[in-house]
Design an enzyme around this catalytic site. Structure first.
Site, PDB file in Angstrom:
ATOM      1  N   ARG A  77       0.839  -1.194   0.000  1.00  0.00           N
ATOM      2  CA  ARG A  77       0.000   0.000   0.000  1.00  0.00           C
ATOM      3  C   ARG A  77       0.879   1.251   0.000  1.00  0.00           C
ATOM      4  NH1 ARG A  77      -1.755   0.802   4.416  1.00  0.00           N
ATOM      5  NH2 ARG A  77      -1.109  -1.037   5.575  1.00  0.00           N
ATOM      6  N   TYR A 205      -1.445  -3.682  -7.162  1.00  0.00           N
ATOM      7  CA  TYR A 205      -1.119  -4.471  -5.984  1.00  0.00           C
ATOM      8  C   TYR A 205      -2.197  -4.413  -4.899  1.00  0.00           C
ATOM      9  CZ  TYR A 205       0.978  -6.533  -1.943  1.00  0.00           C
ATOM     10  OH  TYR A 205       1.179  -7.355  -0.858  1.00  0.00           O
ATOM     11  N   GLY A 207      -3.983  -4.130  -1.557  1.00  0.00           N
ATOM     12  CA  GLY A 207      -4.849  -3.141  -0.921  1.00  0.00           C
ATOM     13  C   GLY A 207      -5.045  -1.878  -1.749  1.00  0.00           C
ATOM     14  N   LYS A 214      -9.562  -2.525   1.723  1.00  0.00           N
ATOM     15  CA  LYS A 214      -9.317  -1.383   2.595  1.00  0.00           C
ATOM     16  C   LYS A 214     -10.085  -0.137   2.129  1.00  0.00           C
ATOM     17  CE  LYS A 214      -7.000  -3.703   5.504  1.00  0.00           C
ATOM     18  NZ  LYS A 214      -5.729  -4.248   5.413  1.00  0.00           N
ATOM     19  N   HIS A 234     -10.528  -2.426  11.583  1.00  0.00           N
ATOM     20  CA  HIS A 234      -9.425  -3.285  11.092  1.00  0.00           C
ATOM     21  C   HIS A 234      -9.192  -4.396  12.118  1.00  0.00           C
ATOM     22  CE1 HIS A 234      -4.979  -3.326   9.461  1.00  0.00           C
ATOM     23  NE2 HIS A 234      -5.716  -4.226   8.866  1.00  0.00           N
ATOM     24  N   SER A 256      -1.256  -3.483  10.378  1.00  0.00           N
ATOM     25  CA  SER A 256      -0.893  -4.401   9.300  1.00  0.00           C
ATOM     26  C   SER A 256       0.372  -5.186   9.655  1.00  0.00           C
ATOM     27  CB  SER A 256      -0.662  -3.596   8.025  1.00  0.00           C
ATOM     28  OG  SER A 256      -1.835  -2.866   7.725  1.00  0.00           O
ATOM     29  N   CYS A 258       0.863  -7.351  11.955  1.00  0.00           N
ATOM     30  CA  CYS A 258       1.127  -7.456  13.397  1.00  0.00           C
ATOM     31  C   CYS A 258       0.378  -8.616  14.044  1.00  0.00           C
ATOM     32  CB  CYS A 258       0.791  -6.155  14.102  1.00  0.00           C
ATOM     33  SG  CYS A 258       1.949  -4.829  13.698  1.00  0.00           S
ATOM     34  N   ASP A 285      -9.180  -9.862   9.133  1.00  0.00           N
ATOM     35  CA  ASP A 285      -8.685  -8.516   8.819  1.00  0.00           C
ATOM     36  C   ASP A 285      -9.692  -7.398   9.101  1.00  0.00           C
ATOM     37  OD1 ASP A 285      -6.350  -7.096   7.771  1.00  0.00           O
ATOM     38  OD2 ASP A 285      -7.593  -6.559   6.063  1.00  0.00           O
ATOM     39  N   ARG A 379       2.179 -12.126  -0.483  1.00  0.00           N
ATOM     40  CA  ARG A 379       0.880 -12.511   0.091  1.00  0.00           C
ATOM     41  C   ARG A 379       0.284 -13.729  -0.594  1.00  0.00           C
ATOM     42  NH1 ARG A 379      -1.575  -8.806   4.176  1.00  0.00           N
ATOM     43  NH2 ARG A 379       0.067  -7.278   4.439  1.00  0.00           N
TER      44      ARG A 379
HETATM   45  P1  GTP Z   1      -2.257  -7.703   7.542  1.00  0.00           P
HETATM   46  O1  GTP Z   1      -2.763  -8.759   6.650  1.00  0.00           O
HETATM   47  O2  GTP Z   1      -1.208  -6.858   6.926  1.00  0.00           O
HETATM   48  O3  GTP Z   1      -3.350  -6.851   8.107  1.00  0.00           O
HETATM   49  O4  GTP Z   1      -1.433  -8.426   8.745  1.00  0.00           O
HETATM   50  P2  GTP Z   1      -1.865  -9.317   9.997  1.00  0.00           P
HETATM   51  O5  GTP Z   1      -2.178  -8.411  11.144  1.00  0.00           O
HETATM   52  O6  GTP Z   1      -2.892 -10.311   9.633  1.00  0.00           O
HETATM   53  O7  GTP Z   1      -0.486 -10.033  10.396  1.00  0.00           O
HETATM   54  P3  GTP Z   1      -0.058 -11.584  10.297  1.00  0.00           P
HETATM   55  O8  GTP Z   1      -0.905 -12.480  11.166  1.00  0.00           O
HETATM   56  O9  GTP Z   1       0.028 -11.945   8.870  1.00  0.00           O
HETATM   57  O10 GTP Z   1       1.406 -11.534  10.933  1.00  0.00           O
HETATM   58  C1  GTP Z   1       2.440 -10.762  10.413  1.00  0.00           C
HETATM   59  C2  GTP Z   1       3.758 -11.173  10.958  1.00  0.00           C
HETATM   60  O11 GTP Z   1       3.758 -11.204  12.391  1.00  0.00           O
HETATM   61  C3  GTP Z   1       4.195 -12.571  10.507  1.00  0.00           C
HETATM   62  O12 GTP Z   1       5.534 -12.510  10.109  1.00  0.00           O
HETATM   63  C4  GTP Z   1       4.046 -13.419  11.746  1.00  0.00           C
HETATM   64  O13 GTP Z   1       4.958 -14.470  11.749  1.00  0.00           O
HETATM   65  C5  GTP Z   1       4.268 -12.432  12.891  1.00  0.00           C
HETATM   66  N1  GTP Z   1       3.517 -12.828  14.094  1.00  0.00           N
HETATM   67  C6  GTP Z   1       2.196 -13.107  14.157  1.00  0.00           C
HETATM   68  N2  GTP Z   1       1.815 -13.459  15.412  1.00  0.00           N
HETATM   69  C7  GTP Z   1       2.947 -13.401  16.168  1.00  0.00           C
HETATM   70  C8  GTP Z   1       3.214 -13.657  17.554  1.00  0.00           C
HETATM   71  O14 GTP Z   1       2.334 -14.002  18.344  1.00  0.00           O
HETATM   72  N3  GTP Z   1       4.497 -13.469  17.974  1.00  0.00           N
HETATM   73  C9  GTP Z   1       5.489 -13.080  17.119  1.00  0.00           C
HETATM   74  N4  GTP Z   1       6.721 -12.922  17.612  1.00  0.00           N
HETATM   75  N5  GTP Z   1       5.278 -12.852  15.796  1.00  0.00           N
HETATM   76  C10 GTP Z   1       4.021 -13.000  15.329  1.00  0.00           C
HETATM   77  C1  SPV Z   2      -2.913  -4.534   5.357  1.00  0.00           C
HETATM   78  O1  SPV Z   2      -1.931  -3.901   4.928  1.00  0.00           O
HETATM   79  O2  SPV Z   2      -3.449  -4.267   6.460  1.00  0.00           O
HETATM   80  C2  SPV Z   2      -3.455  -5.666   4.581  1.00  0.00           C
HETATM   81  C3  SPV Z   2      -2.969  -5.873   3.221  1.00  0.00           C
HETATM   82  O3  SPV Z   2      -4.330  -6.357   5.070  1.00  0.00           O
HETATM   83  S1  SPV Z   2      -3.658  -4.778   2.061  1.00  0.00           S
HETATM   84  O4  SPV Z   2      -4.798  -5.419   1.458  1.00  0.00           O
HETATM   85  O5  SPV Z   2      -2.622  -4.522   1.052  1.00  0.00           O
HETATM   86  O6  SPV Z   2      -4.074  -3.566   2.719  1.00  0.00           O
HETATM   87 MN    MN Z   3      -4.864  -5.671   7.217  1.00  0.00          MN
END
Ligand code: GTP
Ligand code: SPV
Ligand code: MN
Length: 599
Positions: A77, A205, A207, A214, A234, A256, A258, A285, A379
């Site tokens: 994004r 790409y 988002g 989003k 979110h 994002s 996290c 999400d 992704r």
């Molecule tokens: P978006 O799709 O961008 O909104 O992201 P998201 O919030 O769904 O994040 P996602 O679950 O894909 O995690 C992103 C990163 O954080 C990955 O590299 C995971 O391995 C890491 N991660 C997720 N949960 C944990 C956790 O409990 N501990 C640690 N240390 N890392 C974590």
């Molecule tokens: C985020 O960035 O929070 C996502 C991926 O979930 S995107 O669809 O690119 O916004």
């Molecule tokens: Mn997201």
């Protein structure tokens, strides 16, 4: 003008008029209505493979799966080029980029003019939320990208039935996308909240271009929610099943990359599995939340698939997400394993393919490569039905009742593993003052702490101070015993050597268990300057021997008053950016209380 009416899937005049205007501007060779059929989807897949837009993967190992690489300058994004085009600048607020709508429409039209020449316009009718649900909303996206069409088919409910449900209503969201030349200097993602309109140019790409996600489900929907008395957030939605008890649902907002997808699909640790615990994923999400007839808040996931971060996803961290990607999935910017025509990304396993093509399209030896084989924001787009723990309530048109709301972010220092707000308004204060280290999900520096209230800083479609007021107003409509309890978590605290202090992932259920027990008044807490914290003995660490001790747990639960005093200053500086007449008095009072508690 190209014929788009004789094969139209609707007679809705508001749609046809808008299309005529767009077609006159961009001049496509052909218009294709997306009807939601498998046959049409398969034709589009074949066409995308014939032009090289997508690569068909090993169909024995990964049936229905494809790989796509975006331009190297188009991988995340672009927050600096994402605009809220409200008529009044103040209605976008200090945290959004703004442009006058008249000026923006003109600029975007000039960029997109004639850009579909020699190309096809695809018309995607889609529903955010189960088709016909009282919480669902309809959008139409026009695009010149097959990749967008195929992703939207996974991420939303697409097809003629959506148009049939809409009938001749004008209650739908306009979404116009033009790839143009993918020129980063002319890339704009514009939301016009007062016109129910989204225009996105020069990107291809995620988002930036899957306009249901989003742009609509957060930026436009947050504005609609403000006016209509509901909330677009979110947030993931998960259900926790404890044997013999009713399933409890939790919404959680993390910025994002996290941990939302990971938490939403978590697999309980062994000792919990043995007791029969299960976690059900409703969404990973986005949540749309509205008060139900019984006075509780109900949430739906408006999406129909997962656009998840690939790197870090593996059989240990998130087996459910990995399983979801084994069929019908589009991978974006991961590496190709040439030996068996499958995909690879960092920490999928310890075995990078020697014979690889990295995300930029370069052939390389994966074991020797000095640069990541997959982009950090690569992704997968996977259908929700593929997920082994998808909730039986996934398609419930009325959503699920929410017991707890959880905020969280990446904070190497400061924020304890978990704490609870004293009440709703204190919870809104905690959400409004969230901060987190930036990630690869957006272009720009990674690892910098920034304020990200409710994980919505890139996604709130109007003035954030008004958004906080909306949160406070929603709280006023809820009886105290029915309002979800509000918490904050931090899985990312680090020790002085830079190691994570909490194992995270499946073990986060241990924290969720405390959260649910608090909601049911089954466990006590210690009152601190920042809210209620668990007593270290109230977090179950059975089975974590060697990883977590009572002492290490106590140190992830400590509240360092001098660091928190710094934090209070940071919050004050952040609040100072807002028009003080719009900033809710309740939040000013909460900040004063925090400062007082820290004295
Ligand atoms: P978006 O799709 O961008 O909104 O992201 P998201 O919030 O769904 O994040 P996602 O679950 O894909 O995690 C992103 C990163 O954080 C990955 O590299 C995971 O391995 C890491 N991660 C997720 N949960 C944990 C956790 O409990 N501990 C640690 N240390 N890392 C974590
Ligand atoms: C985020 O960035 O929070 C996502 C991926 O979930 S995107 O669809 O690119 O916004
Ligand atoms: Mn997201």
């Amino acid at each position: 003008m190209v014929d788009f009416k004789s094969n139209a899937l609707t007679a809705n005049k508001s749609i046809l008029d808008w299309m005529e205007d767009r077609i006159n501007l961009v001049n496509p060779d052909k218009v294709v209505w997306i009807d939601g059929s498998d046959a049409q989807r398969d034709e589009l897949r074949a066409e995308a493979c014939s032009t090289g837009e997508m690569i068909k993967l090993n169909q024995d190992k990964l049936p229905g799966c494809y790989l796509h690489r975006t331009a190297v300058n188009d991988v995340a994004r672009v927050e600096a080029r994402t605009l809220i085009c409200s008529r009044e600048k103040d209605n976008a607020g200090p945290t959004n980029n703004w442009m006058d709508p008249k000026e923006a429409y003109k600029m975007l039209d000039d960029i997109a003019r004639d850009s579909y020449k020699g190309r096809t316009m695809y018309v995607i009718p889609y529903s955010m939320g189960p088709v016909g649900s009282p919480l669902a909303k309809i959008g139409i996206e026009l695009t010149d990208s097959i990749y967008v069409v195929l992703n939207m088919i996974i991420m939303t409910r697409v097809g003629k039935n959506v148009l049939d449900t809409l009938g001749d209503s004008t209650d739908w969201i306009k979404g116009f996308h033009a790839k143009c030349d993918v020129d980063p200097e002319k890339r704009y993602i514009c939301q016009f909240p007062e016109d129910n309109t989204i225009i996105s140019v020069n990107s291809a790409y995620g988002g930036n271009v899957l306009l249901g996600k989003k742009c609509f489900a957060l930026r436009i929907a947050s504005y609609l929610g403000k006016n209509e008395g509901w909330m677009a957030e979110h947030m993931l939605i998960l259900g926790i099943e404890k044997p013999g008890e009713e399933i409890k649902y939790v919404c959680a907002a993390f910025p994002s990359a996290c941990g939302k997808t990971n938490l939403a699909m978590l697999i309980p640790p062994e000792i919990y599995k043995k007791k029969g615990y299960k976690v059900w994923c409703v969404g990973d999400d986005i949540s749309w939340i509205k008060k139900g007839a019984d006075g509780r808040l109900y949430a739906i996931n408006p999406e129909n698939g997962f656009f998840g971060v690939a790197p870090g996803t593996n059989a240990k961290s998130n087996p459910n997400a990995l399983a979801a990607t084994q069929k019908g999935t589009i991978f974006t910017n991961v590496a190709l394993n040439l030996d068996d025509n499958t995909v690879w990304w960092e920490s999928l396993d310890k075995n990078p393919p020697e014979n690889a093509v990295d995300w930029t399209g370069k052939k390389c030896n994966g074991k020797e490569s000095e640069t990541p084989l997959a982009h950090p924001n690569s992704r997968f787009t996977a259908p929700a039905v593929n997920c082994p723990c998808v909730s039986p309530e996934f398609n419930n048109p009325n959503g699920v009742p929410i017991s707890a709301i959880v905020f969280g972010g990446r904070r190497a220092k400061l924020a304890p593993l978990v704490y609870q707000s004293r009440d709703w308004n204190h919870g809104v204060f905690i959400g409004s003052s969230m901060a987190s280290e930036t990630t690869a999900a957006a272009t720009g520096a990674v690892g910098v702490v920034r304020r990200d209230p409710m994980a919505m800083i890139p996604f709130c479609g109007y003035n954030m101070a008004d958004y906080w007021q909306h949160w406070i107003d929603i709280g006023k409509t809820l009886d105290a015993d029915k309002a979800p309890k509000i918490f904050n978590v931090n899985w990312f605290r680090k020790d002085d050597e830079g190691h994570f202090m909490w194992p995270g992932f499946g073990d986060n259920l241990r924290v969720l268990e405390w959260i649910i027990a608090r909601c049911e008044n089954k466990v006590g807490a210690q009152e601190t300057a920042i809210g209620y914290l668990p007593k270290p003995e109230d977090i179950n660490i059975e089975g974590l021997e060697g990883e977590v001790t009572r002492e290490s747990l106590a140190s992830i639960l400590d509240v360092d008053k001098s660091l928190w005093a710094e934090e209070a200053k940071g919050i004050e500086e952040f609040y100072a950016k807002f028009d003080q007449n719009r900033l809710p008095q309740e939040l000013k009072d909460q900040l004063a209380t925090l400062k007082n508690n820290l004295k």
